[in-house]
Motif scaffolding. Sequence first.
Motif, PDB file in Angstrom:
ATOM      1  N   ARG A  77      25.829   6.812  44.995  1.00  9.53           N
ATOM      2  CA  ARG A  77      26.966   7.463  45.645  1.00  9.53           C
ATOM      3  C   ARG A  77      26.750   8.962  45.561  1.00  9.53           C
ATOM      4  O   ARG A  77      26.470   9.509  44.484  1.00  9.53           O
ATOM      5  N   LEU A  78      26.861   9.629  46.704  1.00  6.48           N
ATOM      6  CA  LEU A  78      26.785  11.087  46.771  1.00  6.48           C
ATOM      7  C   LEU A  78      28.169  11.638  47.063  1.00  6.48           C
ATOM      8  O   LEU A  78      28.892  11.095  47.903  1.00  6.48           O
ATOM      9  N   ASN A  79      28.554  12.721  46.376  1.00  5.71           N
ATOM     10  CA  ASN A  79      29.793  13.374  46.777  1.00  5.71           C
ATOM     11  C   ASN A  79      29.527  14.226  48.016  1.00  5.71           C
ATOM     12  O   ASN A  79      28.407  14.290  48.525  1.00  5.71           O
ATOM     13  N   ASN A  80      30.566  14.890  48.522  1.00  5.34           N
ATOM     14  CA  ASN A  80      30.389  15.604  49.797  1.00  5.34           C
ATOM     15  C   ASN A  80      29.486  16.826  49.680  1.00  5.34           C
ATOM     16  O   ASN A  80      29.122  17.418  50.699  1.00  5.34           O
ATOM     17  N   LEU A  81      29.088  17.195  48.456  1.00  6.87           N
ATOM     18  CA  LEU A  81      28.128  18.276  48.260  1.00  6.87           C
ATOM     19  C   LEU A  81      26.701  17.747  48.125  1.00  6.87           C
ATOM     20  O   LEU A  81      25.761  18.527  47.975  1.00  6.87           O
ATOM     21  N   GLY A  82      26.560  16.419  48.161  1.00  6.06           N
ATOM     22  CA  GLY A  82      25.237  15.831  48.035  1.00  6.06           C
ATOM     23  C   GLY A  82      24.802  15.613  46.606  1.00  6.06           C
ATOM     24  O   GLY A  82      23.620  15.380  46.348  1.00  6.06           O
ATOM     25  N   VAL A  83      25.725  15.650  45.660  1.00  4.84           N
ATOM     26  CA  VAL A  83      25.392  15.458  44.251  1.00  4.84           C
ATOM     27  C   VAL A  83      25.534  13.980  43.884  1.00  4.84           C
ATOM     28  O   VAL A  83      26.554  13.344  44.193  1.00  4.84           O
ATOM     29  N   LYS A  84      24.528  13.432  43.212  1.00  9.28           N
ATOM     30  CA  LYS A  84      24.543  12.023  42.826  1.00  9.28           C
ATOM     31  C   LYS A  84      25.638  11.747  41.801  1.00  9.28           C
ATOM     32  O   LYS A  84      25.779  12.484  40.824  1.00  9.28           O
ATOM     33  N   GLN A  85      26.364  10.640  42.036  1.00  5.23           N
ATOM     34  CA  GLN A  85      27.461  10.257  41.150  1.00  5.23           C
ATOM     35  C   GLN A  85      27.103   9.105  40.221  1.00  5.23           C
ATOM     36  O   GLN A  85      27.786   8.870  39.223  1.00  5.23           O
ATOM     37  N   PHE A  86      26.061   8.367  40.548  1.00  6.72           N
ATOM     38  CA  PHE A  86      25.556   7.310  39.667  1.00  6.72           C
ATOM     39  C   PHE A  86      24.291   7.808  38.979  1.00  6.72           C
ATOM     40  O   PHE A  86      23.948   8.991  39.079  1.00  6.72           O
TER      41      PHE A  86
END
Length: 371
Positions: free
Chosen positions: A61-70
Motif C-alpha cells: 500500500r502506498l500513501n498519496n505521497l508514494g511512501v510504502k505503508q507495509f
Amino acid sequence: MIIFSGISSHSQWSNDPDLNLQICGASGEQALPKIANLSNGDTYICWFDNRNGSYAVYLQRLNNLGVKQFAAEGLLISGNPQSSSLVDYDMITDDSNNAIITFTDTRSGSEINPFIYKISSNGNFLWGANGITLANDAGTFQANPRLAKTTDNSIVVTWIYGSSPNKISFQKISPGGSKQWGTEPIYLSGTGAENFTYPSLVTSDNGSVIALWSGYTGSFINPGNYKLYTQKFSSAGTSVWKDTVYSLGRVTGFFVPKIFSDGNNGALYVWQDDRYSVNLQSSYVQHYSSSGARLFPVNGSEGSAESGFNKFDAWASYMSSTNETYLVWKQSNSLQSQFAIYGQRFSPSGSRLWTDNAKEFIPYGSNSFIN
C-alpha cells in the motif's frame, strides 16, 4: 517490478518522470501486478513473487505521497503451493478501503482452485489467514477469478470451471465473509458441447451485477460458433435478464472480451472480431442499460470502417452527461509492423461521430503500445 512515475531515495514520488518508483526490489521475479485505489488517495499494488523459489502473493500500500505503508518488500498474502504457470486474478477495494484479492493456487491438490482474501488498510487478514475457499471441487481446474463489489458492499466472484465442456461459476461473499449464493457456487453451462469461458462482472443496482462471458464449440485455438453472452444477476443470485451480445463468430480463442460499467448501472461490452473474413481484427462496442435494453445495433458498433488495418485491444468509457460512449484502441497495418492509437465517439444509439474512419491520437510508428 517497476511501476508508475517517480521515486526518490526516500521511497516516494519523484519530480523526475524518468525515475520510477520501485515497488519491490526482492530477488527473483515480481509478475502480474494489479492496482486498486483507496478513497483517500492511497493505492494498493498486488503481485506474484518468486523470491523464495515458488510464486507467492504479495501486497503493498502506498500513501498519496508514494511512501510504502507495509513492509519494504511487500506484505505476504499467501505462500501456499502455487502452479509454476500463472493464470489471471483480480483485486478491487470495498467501501471500507479494504483490498479484496482473488487468485488461484494448488493448496487443495494438483489442480488450481480459486480463493479470496480481504485485507484491511492496516494489513489485517479480515477473512482469515488463508482466506475463503471458493471452489468445492478440488480436482477440477478452475481459473481466472474476477471480482465486482455490489451496492451492499458484498463481493461477487466469477471464474472458469474446467469441466468438459467448460462451465463458469459465480459466488457472492458478504462483508463478514459468508457465502450468499449457497455452499456450492452458481454454475452456468452452454448448450450441448458449447464451452463457456472468460467471465467478468460489473456492479449494477440494488446489490446486483451484470456478467459477460464467451461461448464456443470445438477447439480453444480455433473456436467455432463463437458468441458473447450477458446476464444480470439479482442480489439473491437469480437471473434478472440475459441476452446474446455477439453471435457472428470469427473471434480468436486467445482473445479476452471486456466489460465496463457505464456509471449508470448498465454496461459497455468491448471485443474484436473478423466478421468480414479478411484476416484482420476490428474493435466493436455494445451498450446495455440496467433494465437489459440493447442500445447499440445488433452485434455492436464498429469503431472504424477504414479497411486494411487491425484494430484491437480496445477500451471503452461512457459520458453520462451527454449519453455518449468513447472507444480507444491500438491500430496496426496488416503486417503489424506499424502501430497507432485511434478512438471513436458514439451517439446514444451507437452511431460513429468522429467520422467513419475515427480519430488518430498517436500516429503510426514502430512502438507497439503494449498496454
